[in-house]
Design a protein around this motif. Structure first.
Motif, PDB file in Angstrom:
ATOM      1  N   ALA A   1     -23.501   3.574  46.291  1.00  0.00           N
ATOM      2  CA  ALA A   1     -22.670   3.118  45.175  1.00  0.00           C
ATOM      3  C   ALA A   1     -23.248   1.840  44.596  1.00  0.00           C
ATOM      4  N   ASP A   2     -23.471   1.841  43.317  1.00  0.00           N
ATOM      5  CA  ASP A   2     -24.154   0.720  42.683  1.00  0.00           C
ATOM      6  C   ASP A   2     -23.338  -0.570  42.756  1.00  0.00           C
ATOM      7  N   GLY A   3     -24.008  -1.668  43.073  1.00  0.00           N
ATOM      8  CA  GLY A   3     -23.398  -2.986  42.967  1.00  0.00           C
ATOM      9  C   GLY A   3     -22.394  -3.332  44.046  1.00  0.00           C
ATOM     10  N   PHE A   4     -22.408  -2.637  45.181  1.00  0.00           N
ATOM     11  CA  PHE A   4     -21.440  -2.899  46.243  1.00  0.00           C
ATOM     12  C   PHE A   4     -22.197  -3.424  47.459  1.00  0.00           C
ATOM     13  N   ASP A   5     -22.368  -4.736  47.553  1.00  0.00           N
ATOM     14  CA  ASP A   5     -23.132  -5.305  48.648  1.00  0.00           C
ATOM     15  C   ASP A   5     -22.192  -5.894  49.698  1.00  0.00           C
ATOM     16  N   LEU A   6     -22.772  -6.500  50.730  1.00  0.00           N
ATOM     17  CA  LEU A   6     -21.964  -7.026  51.828  1.00  0.00           C
ATOM     18  C   LEU A   6     -20.991  -8.105  51.367  1.00  0.00           C
ATOM     19  N   ALA A   7     -21.433  -8.945  50.436  1.00  0.00           N
ATOM     20  CA  ALA A   7     -20.534  -9.978  49.917  1.00  0.00           C
ATOM     21  C   ALA A   7     -19.348  -9.342  49.208  1.00  0.00           C
ATOM     22  N   GLU A   8     -19.615  -8.247  48.494  1.00  0.00           N
ATOM     23  CA  GLU A   8     -18.542  -7.567  47.776  1.00  0.00           C
ATOM     24  C   GLU A   8     -17.565  -6.906  48.744  1.00  0.00           C
ATOM     25  N   VAL A   9     -18.073  -6.444  49.885  1.00  0.00           N
ATOM     26  CA  VAL A   9     -17.184  -5.874  50.908  1.00  0.00           C
ATOM     27  C   VAL A   9     -16.196  -6.937  51.383  1.00  0.00           C
ATOM     28  N   GLY A  10     -16.692  -8.164  51.587  1.00  0.00           N
ATOM     29  CA  GLY A  10     -15.800  -9.248  51.986  1.00  0.00           C
ATOM     30  C   GLY A  10     -14.728  -9.522  50.953  1.00  0.00           C
ATOM     31  N   LYS A  11     -15.113  -9.490  49.673  1.00  0.00           N
ATOM     32  CA  LYS A  11     -14.139  -9.691  48.598  1.00  0.00           C
ATOM     33  C   LYS A  11     -13.127  -8.547  48.575  1.00  0.00           C
ATOM     34  N   MET A  12     -13.608  -7.345  48.869  1.00  0.00           N
ATOM     35  CA  MET A  12     -12.722  -6.188  48.888  1.00  0.00           C
ATOM     36  C   MET A  12     -11.608  -6.380  49.911  1.00  0.00           C
ATOM     37  N   PHE A  13     -11.971  -6.787  51.124  1.00  0.00           N
ATOM     38  CA  PHE A  13     -10.951  -6.976  52.155  1.00  0.00           C
ATOM     39  C   PHE A  13     -10.030  -8.148  51.826  1.00  0.00           C
ATOM     40  N   SER A  14     -10.522  -9.121  51.082  1.00  0.00           N
ATOM     41  CA  SER A  14      -9.652 -10.216  50.630  1.00  0.00           C
ATOM     42  C   SER A  14      -8.612  -9.693  49.650  1.00  0.00           C
ATOM     43  N   ARG A  15      -9.033  -8.789  48.750  1.00  0.00           N
ATOM     44  CA  ARG A  15      -8.079  -8.210  47.807  1.00  0.00           C
ATOM     45  C   ARG A  15      -7.034  -7.349  48.520  1.00  0.00           C
ATOM     46  N   ILE A  16      -7.475  -6.621  49.546  1.00  0.00           N
ATOM     47  CA  ILE A  16      -6.545  -5.796  50.313  1.00  0.00           C
ATOM     48  C   ILE A  16      -5.518  -6.682  51.028  1.00  0.00           C
ATOM     49  N   THR A  17      -5.974  -7.805  51.584  1.00  0.00           N
ATOM     50  CA  THR A  17      -5.069  -8.736  52.257  1.00  0.00           C
ATOM     51  C   THR A  17      -4.073  -9.329  51.277  1.00  0.00           C
ATOM     52  N   GLU A  18      -4.540  -9.654  50.069  1.00  0.00           N
ATOM     53  CA  GLU A  18      -3.644 -10.210  49.051  1.00  0.00           C
ATOM     54  C   GLU A  18      -2.560  -9.199  48.673  1.00  0.00           C
TER      55      GLU A  18
END
Length: 251
Positions: free
Chosen positions: A221-238
């Motif tokens: 999937a384009d543009g989904f790196d490890l840093a973005e995974v961290g942001k993803m879990f932050s959004r899920i927590t929010e």
């Protein structure tokens, strides 16, 4: 799995691009020419299908704990909606030439283990689990869906649509807390446990499936790196915090 309800006052947690690019701009016929991408989507649909089947079974079981006939009927209706979601995913797997049972099998142990570890002890815990616990998984799948081909993305988002459980759970849990404020503390602790178990389950499933993990860290999937995974879990927590507030519980 998966209750598909979003917090009523929460914004969409998925980082959907303004304009789809790469894989997300293609249809299934084009994108599935890549065998690694195809394997990732089959894994995703298999995980979702078993999650919906498990959600159907659990809601039907929870209906037995319902205090009134009206509540029992409401949960039965929601269980039916989850089963229809399962059927759509099962039929899609068959349509693309995959055996649905084989696609679901790798995820049975993880889902069953999660539900065994988080079996509710009463009606209210069951409501909180469906609203809070399952919604965390739904948020995760919405994040992944933003990077899928157009056909797969449309199906995934459709089966994650609201089954009505969110508003129902909020109404019942808030009423119970109003009647006995001590209930709130117990349910808040329960919801925190669900949060930890649900995130652990999501991370474990991804780690065990090479195609899915590659999709998340950018190999498919384009543009989904490890840093973005961290942001993803932050959004899920929010989003989880907002759901807790909707229930009248402290995160």
């Amino acid at each position: 799995m998966t209750s598909s309800d979003k917090p009523e006052n929460a914004s969409d947690t998925t980082a959907t691009p303004a304009e789809h690019t790469g894989v997300a701009a293609r249809d299934w016929a084009t994108a599935s020419a890549d065998p690694q991408y195809r394997a990732a989507v089959v894994d995703l649909l298999g995980a979702l299908a078993y999650g919906e089947l498990a959600a159907f079974e659990r809601l039907a079981e929870d209906a037995k704990l319902a205090p009134t006939l009206a509540d029992k009927a409401e949960l039965a209706k929601m269980a039916s909606a989850e089963f229809h979601h399962f059927e759509r995913l099962r039929d899609r797997l068959a349509e693309i030439g995959e055996e649905p049972t084989l696609a679901m099998e790798p995820f049975v142990a993880a889902y069953d283990g999660f539900h065994k570890q988080t079996a509710p002890s009463d009606w209210l815990e069951g409501l909180v689990k469906a609203y809070v616990g399952d919604s965390i998984a739904s948020d995760f799948y919405r994040e992944v869906a933003a990077r899928l081909d157009s056909d797969s993305r449309g199906l995934v988002l459709a089966v994650l649509d609201d089954t009505g459980h969110g508003g129902f759970a909020v109404e019942k849990v808030r009423a119970a807390i109003d009647a006995d404020p001590r209930v709130g503390g117990r349910l808040a602790l329960w919801a925190r446990r669900l949060m930890g178990e649900a995130l652990s389950q999501s991370q474990r499933v991804v780690a065990e499936r090479d195609a899915l993990s590659t999709m998340l860290v950018g190999g498919v999937a384009d543009g989904f790196d490890l840093a973005e995974v961290g942001k993803m879990f932050s959004r899920i927590t929010e989003a989880h915090t907002k759901r807790m507030a909707a229930l009248g519980l402290a995160a």
